[in-house]
Design a protein around this motif. Structure first.
Motif, mmCIF file in Angstrom:
data_model
loop_
_atom_site.group_PDB
_atom_site.id
_atom_site.type_symbol
_atom_site.label_atom_id
_atom_site.label_comp_id
_atom_site.label_asym_id
_atom_site.label_seq_id
_atom_site.Cartn_x
_atom_site.Cartn_y
_atom_site.Cartn_z
ATOM 1 N N MET A 149 -47.750 -5.862 -69.927
ATOM 2 C CA MET A 149 -48.615 -5.787 -68.754
ATOM 3 C C MET A 149 -47.968 -6.464 -67.543
ATOM 4 O O MET A 149 -48.085 -5.994 -66.409
ATOM 5 N N GLY A 150 -47.268 -7.574 -67.784
ATOM 6 C CA GLY A 150 -46.552 -8.220 -66.682
ATOM 7 C C GLY A 150 -45.446 -7.347 -66.123
ATOM 8 O O GLY A 150 -45.202 -7.330 -64.916
ATOM 9 N N GLY A 151 -44.770 -6.605 -67.003
ATOM 10 C CA GLY A 151 -43.720 -5.698 -66.530
ATOM 11 C C GLY A 151 -44.268 -4.587 -65.661
ATOM 12 O O GLY A 151 -43.646 -4.186 -64.671
ATOM 13 N N VAL A 152 -45.446 -4.080 -66.012
ATOM 14 C CA VAL A 152 -46.079 -3.035 -65.195
ATOM 15 C C VAL A 152 -46.392 -3.571 -63.795
ATOM 16 O O VAL A 152 -46.118 -2.919 -62.782
ATOM 17 N N VAL A 153 -46.980 -4.766 -63.746
ATOM 18 C CA VAL A 153 -47.319 -5.363 -62.443
ATOM 19 C C VAL A 153 -46.060 -5.686 -61.652
ATOM 20 O O VAL A 153 -46.025 -5.496 -60.419
ATOM 21 N N LEU A 154 -45.022 -6.154 -62.320
ATOM 22 C CA LEU A 154 -43.775 -6.482 -61.618
ATOM 23 C C LEU A 154 -43.151 -5.228 -61.012
ATOM 24 O O LEU A 154 -42.685 -5.252 -59.864
ATOM 25 N N CYS A 155 -43.137 -4.132 -61.755
ATOM 26 C CA CYS A 155 -42.598 -2.874 -61.214
ATOM 27 C C CYS A 155 -43.442 -2.390 -60.039
ATOM 28 O O CYS A 155 -42.908 -1.916 -59.029
ATOM 29 N N GLY A 156 -44.763 -2.526 -60.165
ATOM 30 C CA GLY A 156 -45.632 -2.122 -59.069
ATOM 31 C C GLY A 156 -45.428 -2.960 -57.825
ATOM 32 O O GLY A 156 -45.411 -2.431 -56.707
ATOM 33 N N SER A 157 -45.244 -4.262 -57.983
ATOM 34 C CA SER A 157 -45.025 -5.126 -56.818
ATOM 35 C C SER A 157 -43.688 -4.846 -56.156
ATOM 36 O O SER A 157 -43.578 -4.868 -54.922
ATOM 37 N N ALA A 158 -42.645 -4.565 -56.949
ATOM 38 C CA ALA A 158 -41.346 -4.206 -56.366
ATOM 39 C C ALA A 158 -41.452 -2.897 -55.590
ATOM 40 O O ALA A 158 -40.898 -2.766 -54.486
ATOM 41 N N PHE A 159 -42.157 -1.921 -56.157
ATOM 42 C CA PHE A 159 -42.378 -0.656 -55.451
ATOM 43 C C PHE A 159 -43.136 -0.888 -54.153
ATOM 44 O O PHE A 159 -42.798 -0.308 -53.107
ATOM 45 N N ALA A 160 -44.177 -1.719 -54.207
ATOM 46 C CA ALA A 160 -44.981 -1.962 -53.018
ATOM 47 C C ALA A 160 -44.162 -2.616 -51.913
ATOM 48 O O ALA A 160 -44.275 -2.245 -50.742
ATOM 49 N N LEU A 161 -43.337 -3.585 -52.267
ATOM 50 C CA LEU A 161 -42.537 -4.280 -51.257
ATOM 51 C C LEU A 161 -41.498 -3.357 -50.623
ATOM 52 O O LEU A 161 -41.347 -3.321 -49.396
ATOM 53 N N VAL A 162 -40.790 -2.629 -51.459
ATOM 54 C CA VAL A 162 -39.669 -1.830 -50.956
ATOM 55 C C VAL A 162 -40.148 -0.539 -50.296
ATOM 56 O O VAL A 162 -39.720 -0.191 -49.182
ATOM 57 N N VAL A 163 -41.037 0.190 -50.962
ATOM 58 C CA VAL A 163 -41.437 1.515 -50.482
ATOM 59 C C VAL A 163 -42.557 1.427 -49.455
ATOM 60 O O VAL A 163 -42.469 2.015 -48.366
ATOM 61 N N VAL A 164 -43.631 0.689 -49.780
ATOM 62 C CA VAL A 164 -44.804 0.666 -48.906
ATOM 63 C C VAL A 164 -44.610 -0.292 -47.739
ATOM 64 O O VAL A 164 -44.756 0.087 -46.571
ATOM 65 N N VAL A 165 -44.276 -1.553 -48.044
ATOM 66 C CA VAL A 165 -44.197 -2.568 -46.986
ATOM 67 C C VAL A 165 -42.989 -2.337 -46.087
ATOM 68 O O VAL A 165 -43.107 -2.220 -44.866
ATOM 69 N N GLN A 166 -41.797 -2.272 -46.690
ATOM 70 C CA GLN A 166 -40.587 -2.099 -45.876
ATOM 71 C C GLN A 166 -40.385 -0.658 -45.428
ATOM 72 O O GLN A 166 -39.872 -0.431 -44.322
ATOM 73 N N GLY A 167 -40.761 0.302 -46.249
ATOM 74 C CA GLY A 167 -40.529 1.702 -45.914
ATOM 75 C C GLY A 167 -41.585 2.299 -45.012
ATOM 76 O O GLY A 167 -41.324 2.606 -43.851
ATOM 77 N N LEU A 168 -42.809 2.452 -45.518
ATOM 78 C CA LEU A 168 -43.859 3.119 -44.751
ATOM 79 C C LEU A 168 -44.358 2.266 -43.586
ATOM 80 O O LEU A 168 -44.527 2.762 -42.466
ATOM 81 N N LEU A 169 -44.613 0.994 -43.845
ATOM 82 C CA LEU A 169 -45.185 0.132 -42.804
ATOM 83 C C LEU A 169 -44.130 -0.501 -41.911
ATOM 84 O O LEU A 169 -44.468 -1.052 -40.853
ATOM 85 N N GLU A 170 -42.866 -0.478 -42.334
ATOM 86 C CA GLU A 170 -41.759 -1.036 -41.554
ATOM 87 C C GLU A 170 -41.977 -2.509 -41.220
ATOM 88 O O GLU A 170 -41.721 -2.964 -40.109
ATOM 89 N N VAL A 171 -42.469 -3.243 -42.206
ATOM 90 C CA VAL A 171 -42.652 -4.679 -42.048
ATOM 91 C C VAL A 171 -41.368 -5.373 -42.497
ATOM 92 O O VAL A 171 -40.928 -5.172 -43.632
ATOM 93 N N PRO A 172 -40.744 -6.189 -41.653
ATOM 94 C CA PRO A 172 -39.501 -6.844 -42.049
ATOM 95 C C PRO A 172 -39.737 -7.955 -43.068
ATOM 96 O O PRO A 172 -40.693 -8.725 -42.957
ATOM 97 N N ILE A 173 -38.884 -8.013 -44.068
ATOM 98 C CA ILE A 173 -38.909 -9.087 -45.063
ATOM 99 C C ILE A 173 -37.755 -10.028 -44.733
ATOM 100 O O ILE A 173 -36.589 -9.635 -44.760
ATOM 101 N N HIS A 174 -38.071 -11.282 -44.417
ATOM 102 C CA HIS A 174 -37.043 -12.212 -43.945
ATOM 103 C C HIS A 174 -36.261 -12.859 -45.082
ATOM 104 O O HIS A 174 -35.143 -13.320 -44.869
#
Length: 370
Positions: A227-252
């Protein structure tokens, strides 16, 4: 401890999750649409606020003030009369009504302190609070700049140079997107492991585990890594694809360092989820218990309100919660670009809290199986 048993049991948990469409929809929503909507629709941000202006002065200064209100913070100001102002406010047509008095420019240049009346529809609390500050800054800035052209001295001997770090455009969407990722990690790591254990009890597969040559620790570790692996994969997807990709929010900061902290957070929260599931026993009881636990954790951990604004006793108590340290770690890495030398105390705290929660959950889980 047999690693092969832990691996096979974890794969069984993943197969069970794939057969649960409600959980799959929740995971997909939490790491995609939920984050996007949190960033793109921020109610505390001022956007297209309705404003009307009564210009009784009809001077160059009043024209400057009127022209200073423009999208996206305000709609194009409507020029109205004094008699229309109250009627429009009563009808809910305007959130703000600004009344510039007669002889305003003359009084300002004469060194007097004329007053501008601002009527606010306080039923729209988010925009009313934020917009009042915006309007005050706009009017003050226009008056100060105008006066500086005609008077040798200014009333302010010191000029404040404002520089916003980490979010120079003061975009609330940046904060909302990353905070939503953190909240999704906290919520899903708790729910998935607890629901997996409750599901086994309701389906009667716990009895199957009791006759297998596996220990309680192996069963717990299998649920934690799967279950932790599922959440970890989802959080990595969210950061890279949704936050940095779609929303263009910079990660410092470093995304791998954040994910390493997420692993420790998942270890602690999944253990807590198992502990809560052994107390609840049924899915409805677990849902109610989750609500009682997750809301205080989210509100008092610093995700919504800075910890410094809370009473000291609350700050001390919340140091025992894993997501308090995770939020400090996440904000330091993702917002301010902190490295390992800065966040190692939070990593150590998460490890210790996770080990304590795992031990407590293991003791309770053994009784649960017995």
């Amino acid at each position: 401890m047999n690693p092969k048993n832990v691996l096979n049991l974890g794969i069984k948990e993943l197969r069970g999750l794939l057969r649960d469409p409600i959980m799959l929809v929740l995971i997909i929503y939490a790491f995609s649409l939920s984050i996007y909507t949190s960033a793109s629709s921020s109610p505390e941000a001022l956007a297209n606020a309705a404003i009307s202006i009564v210009d009784e002065d009809q001077s160059h200064l009043s024209s400057r003030i009127v022209s200073a209100f423009y999208p996206p913070w305000f709609v194009q100001p409507g020029m109205i009369t004094t008699t229309e102002m109250d009627d429009r406010m009563d009808a809910g047509m305007d959130t703000f009504a600004l009344d510039i008095p007669p002889d305003f420019e003359r009084d300002v240049l004469a060194g007097k302190m004329p007053a501008i009346q601002l009527n606010v529809d306080a039923t729209r609390m988010g925009q009313a609070f934020t917009g009042s500050g915006y309007i005050q800054q706009i009017v003050t800035g226009e008056v100060s700049e105008y006066v500086a052209k005609y008077r040798a001295e200014t009333s302010l001997p010191v000029e404040l140079a404002l520089r916003a770090r980490y979010n120079p455009s003061l975009d609330p969407g940046w904060f909302g997107a990353i905070t939503s990722v953190i909240e999704s990690i906290t919520m899903l790591s708790l729910i998935l492991t607890g629901a997996a254990l409750i599901r086994e009890k309701e389906h009667g597969t716990v009895e199957h585990l009791l006759v297998m040559p596996v220990t309680a620790g192996e069963i717990m570790l299998s649920k934690i890594w799967s279950m932790g692996g599922v959440v970890l994969c989802g959080s990595a997807f969210a950061l890279v694809v949704v936050v940095q990709g779609l929303l263009e929010v910079p990660i410092h900061g470093s995304v791998p360092l954040f994910l390493a902290g997420s692993v420790l957070m998942l270890f602690a929260m999944t253990a807590l989820g198992i502990f809560m599931a052994t107390i609840a026993g049924t899915m409805p009881q677990f849902a109610l218990l989750t609500m009682l636990v997750i809301f205080p954790l989210q509100v008092l951990s610093g995700a919504m309100t800075p910890r410094e604004s809370m009473p000291e006793i609350i700050q001390m108590i919340m140091l025992a919660a894993p997501n308090t340290h995770f939020i400090i770690l996440s904000q330091a890495i993702l917002f301010r670009g902190a490295g390992f030398e800065t966040v190692w105390p939070q990593l150590l705290a998460l490890l210790i809290i996770g080990m304590v929660l795992f031990w407590l959950a293991l003791q309770r889980f053994r009784k649960f199986l017995g």
